[in-house]
Design an enzyme around this catalytic site. Structure first.
Site, mmCIF file in Angstrom:
data_model
loop_
_atom_site.group_PDB
_atom_site.id
_atom_site.type_symbol
_atom_site.label_atom_id
_atom_site.label_comp_id
_atom_site.label_asym_id
_atom_site.label_seq_id
_atom_site.Cartn_x
_atom_site.Cartn_y
_atom_site.Cartn_z
ATOM 1 N N ASN A 140 -2.413 0.357 -8.924
ATOM 2 C CA ASN A 140 -1.221 1.078 -9.353
ATOM 3 C C ASN A 140 -1.438 2.577 -9.131
ATOM 4 O O ASN A 140 -2.234 3.199 -9.821
ATOM 5 C CB ASN A 140 -0.958 0.775 -10.835
ATOM 6 C CG ASN A 140 0.313 1.436 -11.341
ATOM 7 O OD1 ASN A 140 0.920 2.261 -10.653
ATOM 8 N ND2 ASN A 140 0.716 1.082 -12.546
ATOM 9 N N HIS A 165 7.838 -1.338 -7.467
ATOM 10 C CA HIS A 165 6.681 -0.562 -7.923
ATOM 11 C C HIS A 165 5.448 -1.471 -7.879
ATOM 12 O O HIS A 165 5.483 -2.600 -8.360
ATOM 13 C CB HIS A 165 6.943 -0.071 -9.344
ATOM 14 C CG HIS A 165 5.765 0.549 -10.003
ATOM 15 N ND1 HIS A 165 4.936 1.428 -9.355
ATOM 16 C CD2 HIS A 165 5.274 0.435 -11.269
ATOM 17 C CE1 HIS A 165 3.986 1.826 -10.188
ATOM 18 N NE2 HIS A 165 4.161 1.226 -11.359
ATOM 19 N N CYS A 168 5.376 6.329 -13.545
ATOM 20 C CA CYS A 168 5.437 5.389 -12.412
ATOM 21 C C CYS A 168 6.818 5.354 -11.754
ATOM 22 O O CYS A 168 6.932 4.984 -10.592
ATOM 23 C CB CYS A 168 5.048 3.987 -12.867
ATOM 24 S SG CYS A 168 3.351 3.896 -13.453
#
Ligand code: ACO
Length: 324
Positions: A281, A251, A115
């Site tokens: 996500n 994020h 990520c």
């Protein structure tokens, strides 16, 4: 005296056409829209079509970023793709993207920091540009995360989606005291945590691709502290405070982690870009996707001070401060 700085020239993003809402998710696993929204802020995610690969998502986002920058692929001499879900074991998805863009010059490689991949890739591009190894870079975060999900595991499959975001950056000579472009970055990894968020397969272990496994509470417990740690480091390096920030682009994993980091750092919600509700996500794609949205709708403007951050598998975590 002059120095070389890395300036943002354009953003682009792409989400696959197919949308899966939380309601549809609830027909696949034992979950509900209410549970997902309350725990994560996610309302829907996009899924790549059969045969649509990470490099295809990269290509669409890259074409849009190049157009926004007023450039063509011929202007680019460095491509970095941050991805956890490459088309092939090798070559790099960046090499496949390069040829799809009709380029055969320059260099292209992938970065794997899950990520945090986009922040790691952008920092790498910044270093290449400031040291003269390249002049203009295309930095892409792209994932087909749906391909590594266990669609029977409700604790993970509801959290992720597919997408891509791209940024064009250029090395520019400025005055020594000019404050523009990427001002500072901070990157961290602590592999001791790898079993808290990992895929149970790989080339040299099982010879398979594997599926995502996560200790959600453990990830949550570490996330806010780690994010704050790198943001504070970047602020200290630049002599800024959170009050100086125009925009915070975190994020997009989970609204509760975003809110927790904002509260700890004293960054108000009005300055925080949140898009996780629309695409879940998307791992390495999440930060450039959120940046693209905020640039396109006019919130992020030239001259704004923008903090980006990410945290993910490894664990890896990082932040960059950009004078847009
Ligand atoms: N739908 C309904 N119920 C569920 C679901 C679901 N999708 N998933 C788990 N549950 C149940 C559990 O089985 C459990 O039931 P029980 O009490 O009967 O045992 C209950 O909900 C609570 O489970 P927890 O895991 O304790 O739920 P929690 O409140 O911690 O929320 C979550 C889970 C959302 C994963 C949370 O831990 C989290 O946000 N962690 C961070 C993880 C993350 O964002 N990862 C993204 C990748 S890493 C990154 O990008 C930073």
């Amino acid at each position: 005296m002059t120095k070389i700085t890395t300036q943002v020239r354009g953003m682009g993003s792409y989400l696959p056409e197919r949308v899966m809402t939380n309601e549809e998710m609830a027909t696949i696993v034992d979950t509900s829209d209410e549970w997902i929204v309350q725990r994560t802020g996610i309302r829907e995610r996009h899924l790549a079509a059969d045969g649509e690969m990470t490099s295809d998502l990269c290509l669409k986002a890259s074409e849009r970023a190049l157009e926004a920058a007023g450039m063509t692929a011929a202007d680019i001499d460095l491509i970095i793709v941050a991805t956890t879900t490459p088309d092939q074991t090798f070559p790099a998805t960046a090499a496949i993207l390069q040829t799809k863009l009709g380029m055969s010059h320059g260099m292209a490689f992938d970065i794997q920091a899950v990520c945090s991949g986009f922040v790691f890739a952008l920092t790498t591009a910044d270093t290449y540009l400031r040291t003269g190894l390249a002049k203009r870079a295309l930095v892409v975060g792209a994932e087909t995360f749906s391909r590594i999900l266990d669609w029977t595991d409700r604790t993970t499959c509801v959290l992720f989606g597919d997408g891509a975001g791209a940024m064009v950056v250029e090395a520019v000579e400025t005055g020594d005291d000019a404050e523009s472009g990427i001002l500072a970055s901070s990157l961290r990894t602590d592999g001791a945590h790898w079993k808290k968020l990992y895929v149970d397969g790989g080339v040299s272990s099982t010879g398979t691709v594997g599926h995502v496994h996560m200790e959600g509470r453990e990830v949550f417990k570490h996330a806010v502290g780690m994010i704050s740690d790198v943001i504070e480091d970047v602020l200290e390096k630049t002599g800024k405070t959170t009050e100086d920030l125009d925009w915070f682009v975190p994020h997009q994993a989970n609204k509760r982690i975003i809110d927790g980091a904002g509260r700890k750092l004293g960054i108000p919600e009005e300055k925080t870009i949140v898009t996780v509700d629309r695409h879940a996500n998307t791992s390495a794609a999440s930060v450039p996707l959120a940046l693209s949205v905020a640039v396109a709708d006019g919130r992020i403007k030239k001259g704004d001070l923008v903090m980006i951050e990410a945290m993910g598998g490894g664990f890896t975590w990082g932040a960059s401060l950009i004078r847009w």
